[in-house]
Design a protein around this motif. Structure first.
Motif, PDB file in Angstrom:
ATOM      1  N   LYS A 181       0.852  -1.204   0.000  1.00 20.88           N
ATOM      2  CA  LYS A 181       0.000   0.000   0.000  1.00 20.88           C
ATOM      3  C   LYS A 181       0.873   1.233   0.000  1.00 20.88           C
ATOM      4  O   LYS A 181       1.980   1.212   0.524  1.00 20.88           O
ATOM      5  CB  LYS A 181      -0.854   0.051   1.271  1.00 20.88           C
ATOM      6  N   HIS A 209      -1.681   1.846  15.351  1.00 22.30           N
ATOM      7  CA  HIS A 209      -1.639   3.018  14.482  1.00 22.30           C
ATOM      8  C   HIS A 209      -0.283   3.714  14.637  1.00 22.30           C
ATOM      9  O   HIS A 209       0.491   3.366  15.534  1.00 22.30           O
ATOM     10  CB  HIS A 209      -2.793   3.978  14.789  1.00 22.30           C
ATOM     11  N   TRP A 224      -2.241   7.420  11.237  1.00 22.54           N
ATOM     12  CA  TRP A 224      -2.663   6.421  10.241  1.00 22.54           C
ATOM     13  C   TRP A 224      -2.962   5.086  10.910  1.00 22.54           C
ATOM     14  O   TRP A 224      -2.333   4.744  11.897  1.00 22.54           O
ATOM     15  CB  TRP A 224      -1.540   6.165   9.228  1.00 22.54           C
ATOM     16  N   ASP A 225      -3.863   4.334  10.305  1.00 27.18           N
ATOM     17  CA  ASP A 225      -4.083   2.950  10.725  1.00 27.18           C
ATOM     18  C   ASP A 225      -2.935   2.113  10.176  1.00 27.18           C
ATOM     19  O   ASP A 225      -2.618   2.200   8.988  1.00 27.18           O
ATOM     20  CB  ASP A 225      -5.421   2.432  10.177  1.00 27.18           C
ATOM     21  N   ARG A 257      -2.600  -1.071   9.620  1.00 27.75           N
ATOM     22  CA  ARG A 257      -2.881  -2.182   8.699  1.00 27.75           C
ATOM     23  C   ARG A 257      -3.443  -1.710   7.364  1.00 27.75           C
ATOM     24  O   ARG A 257      -3.070  -2.217   6.312  1.00 27.75           O
ATOM     25  CB  ARG A 257      -3.865  -3.161   9.349  1.00 27.75           C
ATOM     26  N   THR A 258      -4.339  -0.737   7.426  1.00 31.12           N
ATOM     27  CA  THR A 258      -5.034  -0.337   6.196  1.00 31.12           C
ATOM     28  C   THR A 258      -4.466   0.943   5.586  1.00 31.12           C
ATOM     29  O   THR A 258      -4.806   1.300   4.468  1.00 31.12           O
ATOM     30  CB  THR A 258      -6.519  -0.078   6.495  1.00 31.12           C
ATOM     31  N   THR A 309      -5.223   3.833   6.470  1.00 29.30           N
ATOM     32  CA  THR A 309      -6.285   4.837   6.408  1.00 29.30           C
ATOM     33  C   THR A 309      -5.850   6.036   7.233  1.00 29.30           C
ATOM     34  O   THR A 309      -5.335   5.861   8.341  1.00 29.30           O
ATOM     35  CB  THR A 309      -7.587   4.270   7.034  1.00 29.30           C
TER      36      THR A 309
END
Length: 326
Positions: free
Chosen positions: A182, A205, A218-219, A221-222, A224
């Protein structure tokens, strides 16, 4: 809060790191000698001699036995924390910028700067229990991102590596294959160099600070974007309280742009923000120059800051701090 002033470095500070128990603090600076201090009273315990360049980053193993340091002298060194003995030196063809032990301390991630013809790279090294078995080869090398990678840390369960740097993009890599999983979105992400990256205590996070005068949460894992904290000067260092929902940002202009009024104008204070509400709740003044490094004690009861002025300031919070209401 009366800070404890720790003067052990001749040159600007670059990085601060507490051990897991929070009883000792490691400081890195541009003066070649990482230093270790008692975290309660700021007494200097010792120094690690062997680097011939600025030391950019360090990490300490979970059992506080090993220290790893990355330096502009193109080497990353492993040290015995207690004796100061150098256990091993990984040598690269370019300056080493970021180091981070994986959970379990069997692996370390190291980033190297672009230098001459070689691009920046992320290296994963195996760390042996016995220094005599230590090998220099990388288990994985990822090349690719443009510009310097200022920080790289391990993601959950050591399955991923999160990197960020000069090109303002946060990337998540698979730590086994080196595949890019990502990357942060240009719209929501930072606009200028990312200077710092700090994981939350529970590893869910992380926080990035950037020269675009903001910090972002930010998260892990994702990837986001959760929150953005806006300030009025470049952010050089970020840290998160393990105890309260507080985020602390430090920074200031580049040393070459500093005028004499900035210190009084409070441009060099560590600013505290409410993690959830994204509002500024206070500041801690004191450094005569930009803050380059911040760290929270794992117990959340004190924090330290390192500045361009060569001082480490250790702040134990007053009881009022724990009752701040917004």
């Amino acid at each position: 809060m009366r800070p404890i002033l720790m003067k052990g470095h001749e040159r600007p500070l670059t990085f601060l790191k507490y051990n897991l128990d929070g009883d000792i603090l490691f400081s890195c600076a541009k003066d070649h000698t990482p230093t270790v201090w008692f975290a309660d009273n700021g007494e200097r315990l010792g120094t690690y001699r062997g680097h011939n360049g600025a030391v950019w980053c360090c990490d300490v193993s979970r059992d506080s036995m090993r220290l790893i340091t990355g330096s502009a002298d193109q080497s990353v060194k492993l040290w015995n924390v207690q004796t100061g003995e150098q256990l091993y030196s990984f040598n690269f063809g370019s300056p080493a910028r970021a180091v981070d032990f994986a959970v379990g301390d069997k692996l370390a991630v190291i980033t190297t700067d672009p230098f001459m013809d070689s691009p920046s790279a992320i290296h994963v090294k195996q760390i042996s229990r016995d220094p005599s078995d230590q090998m220099g080869e990388s288990v994985l090398t990822i090349k690719g991102p443009q510009g310097r990678i200022n920080r790289a840390v391990w993601g959950p369960l050591n399955k991923t590596i999160i990197s960020a740097g000069e090109d303002a993009v946060v990337r998540i890599w698979d730590s086994e294959t080196g595949k890019l999983l990502k990357e942060s979105d240009k719209e929501s992400g930072h606009k200028k160099t990312i200077t710092s990256l700090s994981r939350s205590a529970d590893g869910s996070h992380f926080l990035t600070g950037s020269l675009d005068k903001s910090a972002k949460l930010w998260d892990i894992r994702t990837l986001t974007l959760i929150k953005t904290y806006v300030t009025e000067r470049p952010v050089n260092a970020v840290a998160m309280s393990p105890l309260l929902n507080h985020v602390v940002l430090g920074g200031g202009q580049d040393a070459s742009h500093v005028t004499t009024t900035d210190h009084r104008a409070g441009k060099f204070e560590a600013k505290f923000f409410d993690k959830i509400l994204q509002e500024e709740i206070g500041g801690v003044k004191g450094h005569f120059g930009p803050i380059n490094a911040l760290a929270f004690n794992p117990d959340g009861k004190s924090f330290s800051s390192g500045g361009e002025d060569g001082y480490v300031r250790l702040h134990h919070f007053d009881s009022d701090y724990f009752n701040i209401k917004i």
